[in-house]
Design a protein around this motif. Structure first.
Motif, short mmCIF file in Angstrom:
data_model
loop_
_atom_site.label_atom_id
_atom_site.label_comp_id
_atom_site.label_asym_id
_atom_site.label_seq_id
_atom_site.Cartn_x
_atom_site.Cartn_y
_atom_site.Cartn_z
N TRP A 1 -30.31 -17.26 17.59
CA TRP A 1 -29.92 -15.94 18.27
C TRP A 1 -28.42 -16.17 18.38
CZ3 TRP A 1 -27.28 -16.19 22.91
CH2 TRP A 1 -27.51 -17.37 23.86
N THR A 2 -27.64 -15.01 18.52
CA THR A 2 -26.26 -14.95 19.01
C THR A 2 -26.28 -13.58 19.52
OG1 THR A 2 -24.18 -15.16 18.65
CG2 THR A 2 -25.58 -13.83 17.05
N THR A 3 -25.06 -12.91 20.08
CA THR A 3 -24.98 -11.70 20.52
C THR A 3 -23.55 -11.19 20.03
OG1 THR A 3 -23.70 -12.22 22.74
CG2 THR A 3 -25.91 -12.72 22.84
N THR A 4 -23.66 -9.87 20.44
CA THR A 4 -22.36 -9.32 19.99
C THR A 4 -21.66 -9.10 21.14
OG1 THR A 4 -23.05 -6.84 20.06
CG2 THR A 4 -23.54 -8.08 18.00
N ASP A 5 -20.47 -8.09 21.27
CA ASP A 5 -19.65 -7.85 22.52
C ASP A 5 -20.00 -6.45 22.44
OD1 ASP A 5 -17.92 -6.62 20.77
OD2 ASP A 5 -16.38 -8.21 21.17
N VAL A 6 -19.40 -5.71 23.71
CA VAL A 6 -19.83 -4.09 23.77
C VAL A 6 -19.07 -3.21 22.62
CG1 VAL A 6 -20.32 -4.40 26.23
CG2 VAL A 6 -17.87 -3.80 25.18
N PHE A 7 -17.97 -3.84 21.98
CA PHE A 7 -17.17 -3.20 21.12
C PHE A 7 -17.98 -3.03 19.54
CE2 PHE A 7 -13.92 -4.87 24.03
CZ PHE A 7 -13.37 -3.79 24.36
N PHE A 8 -18.78 -3.75 19.50
CA PHE A 8 -19.71 -3.83 18.24
C PHE A 8 -20.21 -2.58 17.86
CE2 PHE A 8 -23.87 -4.16 16.13
CZ PHE A 8 -23.35 -4.77 15.05
N MET A 9 -20.69 -1.74 18.77
CA MET A 9 -21.12 -0.41 18.75
C MET A 9 -20.20 0.53 18.36
SD MET A 9 -24.63 -0.57 18.63
CE MET A 9 -24.78 1.30 18.48
N ASN A 10 -19.00 0.26 18.93
CA ASN A 10 -17.98 1.34 18.36
C ASN A 10 -17.59 1.10 17.03
OD1 ASN A 10 -17.74 2.12 21.12
ND2 ASN A 10 -15.75 0.48 21.54
N HIS A 11 -17.68 -0.35 16.59
CA HIS A 11 -17.21 -0.45 15.00
C HIS A 11 -18.19 0.00 14.20
CE1 HIS A 11 -14.20 -3.21 16.63
NE2 HIS A 11 -14.79 -4.06 16.58
N VAL B 1 -17.22 -7.17 9.45
CA VAL B 1 -17.62 -8.48 8.62
C VAL B 1 -17.28 -9.87 9.67
CG1 VAL B 1 -16.68 -9.83 6.67
CG2 VAL B 1 -16.77 -7.38 6.44
N ASN B 2 -16.31 -9.64 10.23
CA ASN B 2 -15.99 -10.90 11.04
C ASN B 2 -17.19 -11.26 12.18
OD1 ASN B 2 -13.68 -11.41 9.97
ND2 ASN B 2 -12.45 -10.24 11.47
N VAL B 3 -17.58 -10.12 12.54
CA VAL B 3 -18.84 -10.45 13.49
C VAL B 3 -19.97 -10.81 12.85
CG1 VAL B 3 -20.47 -9.13 14.94
CG2 VAL B 3 -18.44 -8.36 14.81
N VAL B 4 -20.53 -10.49 11.69
CA VAL B 4 -21.42 -11.25 11.06
C VAL B 4 -20.97 -12.69 10.64
CG1 VAL B 4 -22.81 -10.88 8.73
CG2 VAL B 4 -22.32 -8.77 10.10
N ASN B 5 -19.96 -12.93 10.04
CA ASN B 5 -19.63 -14.21 9.88
C ASN B 5 -19.38 -15.03 11.10
OD1 ASN B 5 -19.42 -13.63 7.18
ND2 ASN B 5 -17.30 -13.07 7.26
N VAL C 1 -15.93 -13.45 15.67
CA VAL C 1 -16.00 -12.70 16.83
C VAL C 1 -17.31 -12.49 17.11
CG1 VAL C 1 -13.49 -12.06 16.45
CG2 VAL C 1 -15.42 -10.44 15.63
N PRO C 2 -17.77 -12.35 18.44
CA PRO C 2 -16.89 -12.64 19.56
C PRO C 2 -16.95 -14.10 19.73
CG PRO C 2 -19.02 -11.76 20.02
CD PRO C 2 -18.89 -11.76 18.87
N ALA C 3 -16.05 -14.51 20.75
CA ALA C 3 -15.92 -15.96 21.13
C ALA C 3 -17.39 -16.85 21.28
CB ALA C 3 -15.00 -16.28 22.15
N CYS C 4 -17.48 -17.76 20.54
CA CYS C 4 -18.55 -18.69 20.62
C CYS C 4 -20.01 -17.88 20.00
CB CYS C 4 -19.14 -18.96 22.21
SG CYS C 4 -17.98 -19.94 23.07
N GLY C 5 -19.69 -17.14 19.24
CA GLY C 5 -20.53 -16.28 18.35
C GLY C 5 -21.16 -17.41 17.37
N LEU C 6 -22.11 -16.84 16.60
CA LEU C 6 -22.64 -17.68 15.46
C LEU C 6 -22.71 -16.51 14.20
CD1 LEU C 6 -25.81 -19.49 16.86
CD2 LEU C 6 -23.55 -20.39 16.51
N ASP C 7 -22.63 -17.56 12.95
CA ASP C 7 -22.79 -16.56 11.90
C ASP C 7 -24.25 -16.17 11.74
OD1 ASP C 7 -23.31 -16.13 9.24
OD2 ASP C 7 -21.78 -17.55 8.40
N TRP C 8 -24.52 -14.94 11.46
CA TRP C 8 -25.49 -14.41 11.38
C TRP C 8 -26.71 -15.16 10.22
CZ3 TRP C 8 -25.69 -8.31 11.97
CH2 TRP C 8 -25.04 -7.99 13.21
N GLN C 9 -26.03 -15.98 9.29
CA GLN C 9 -26.97 -16.32 8.41
C GLN C 9 -27.68 -17.61 9.09
OE1 GLN C 9 -27.75 -16.50 5.37
NE2 GLN C 9 -26.95 -14.80 4.42
#
Length: 326
Positions: free
Chosen positions: A135-145, A169-173, A176-184
């Motif tokens: 698992w990983t998480t996004t930040d609150v700005f993800f929904m704005n994007h 694209v940066n979120v999925v890869n 961002v955000p900090a300490c996030g993981l590649d969705w793959q």
């Protein structure tokens, strides 16, 4: 309220006789007396298992005495210098940022949630025994994007040619955000979402295997199902188009793994979860849902009665710069 030493302590802690609303931030010594904090010397040491996996996380574990002292001194300093601004991560915090957490008299804002989620992700990377890493998480700005991307492309009749911004694209890869993981490298992505029409926070789980969106809502009576699906419609449509543009299901661990026609709008459904008993706890519920779900821990402690403690604990974690380890 539970406060104590964080090494080998009983998880029962000490009950508080006063409410957080009674706390006078100008009198930290009196506050410590009211909270009846367990001193380190009074704690009975136990031989605890050495595992540091997330499944051993105790959400009701007491707040360490020294951290409470530090937090209350910080609030006291702010009271005497109201213009003081402090930096926590990428957030510049003024006095109300912490006062609302310590006194539990305000709603969580996006900055509170972002910092809380960052500490959860950071802890996962610091664990010696990583037993749950799907698992990983996004930040609150993800929904704005997401909404911006949907607005850019909603006139298109087909998926071919969707314009996807670098921010998504940066979120999925995992950049961002900090300490996030590649969705793959994950199966689930947790998203904090403010439903703008209702000014209400919910937690979302993007299930990359089932190709669906699960909603963890602490006040289901507030929003009819149809209204919820309409508000989350842009996410339902944008996610498959985003992943299609990145060839997400054509390579890597997800090749041929999706259980449905992933290129269609993803279904949205609510999950039965504990409900809040007031109007102001939805942000804290979202944080605890995500923290406990990602650790595969029961949500039984997600009650309105426990939210003041969780808010105070969040303030202590932000002040120390780390979430508490299991």
């Amino acid at each position: 309220m539970l406060v104590g030493d964080d090494i080998g302590e009983s998880t029962e802690g000490t009950k508080v006789e006063v409410t957080l609303g009674d706390i006078d931030l100008d009198q930290p010594t009196a506050v410590l007396s009211q909270l009846n904090i367990v001193e380190a010397s009074e704690v009975v040491k136990k031989n605890l298992p050495k595992t540091t996996g997330l499944r051993t996380l105790d959400p009701m574990k007491a707040i360490p005495h020294d951290d409470m002292v530090k937090l209350l001194k910080l609030c006291s300093e702010w009271r005497h210098n109201p213009n003081l601004v402090m930096q926590f991560g990428n957030v510049e915090a003024e006095i109300e940022f912490f006062a609302s957490l310590v006194k539990a008299d305000g709603w969580l804002k996006g900055d509170h949630i972002d910092l809380g989620l960052y500490l959860i992700r950071k802890r996962q990377q610091q664990l010696e025994e990583v037993e749950i890493l799907d698992w990983t998480t996004t930040d609150v700005f993800f929904m704005n994007h997401i909404h911006t991307c949907f607005a850019d492309n909603k006139r298109k009749k087909e998926q071919v040619g969707w314009k996807i911004r670098t921010s998504l694209v940066n979120v999925v890869n995992g950049k961002v955000p900090a300490c996030g993981l590649d969705w793959q490298n994950t199966y689930k992505v947790y998203v904090p979402c403010m439903l703008q029409k209702y000014k209400h926070w919910v937690a979302l789980e993007i299930d990359l295997i089932q190709c669906e969106i699960k909603v963890y809502d602490s006040m289901v009576s507030l929003i009819p199902d149809q209204s919820l699906k309409e508000e989350l419609g842009p996410l339902s449509i944008t996610i498959p188009n985003l992943l299609h543009t990145l060839d997400f299901y054509e390579e890597g661990v997800y090749a041929n793994e999706c259980t449905r026609d992933w290129w269609c709008p993803w279904p949205i459904h609510r999950v039965d979860v504990p409900q809040q008993a007031n109007q102001g706890d939805c942000g804290m519920f979202v944080l605890k849902y995500i923290e406990l779900l990602s650790a595969e821990i029961s949500l039984a402690n997600c009650t309105s009665q426990n939210m003041p403690f969780f808010q105070l604990k969040l303030a202590a974690e932000i002040a120390r710069g780390d979430a508490y380890m299991p």
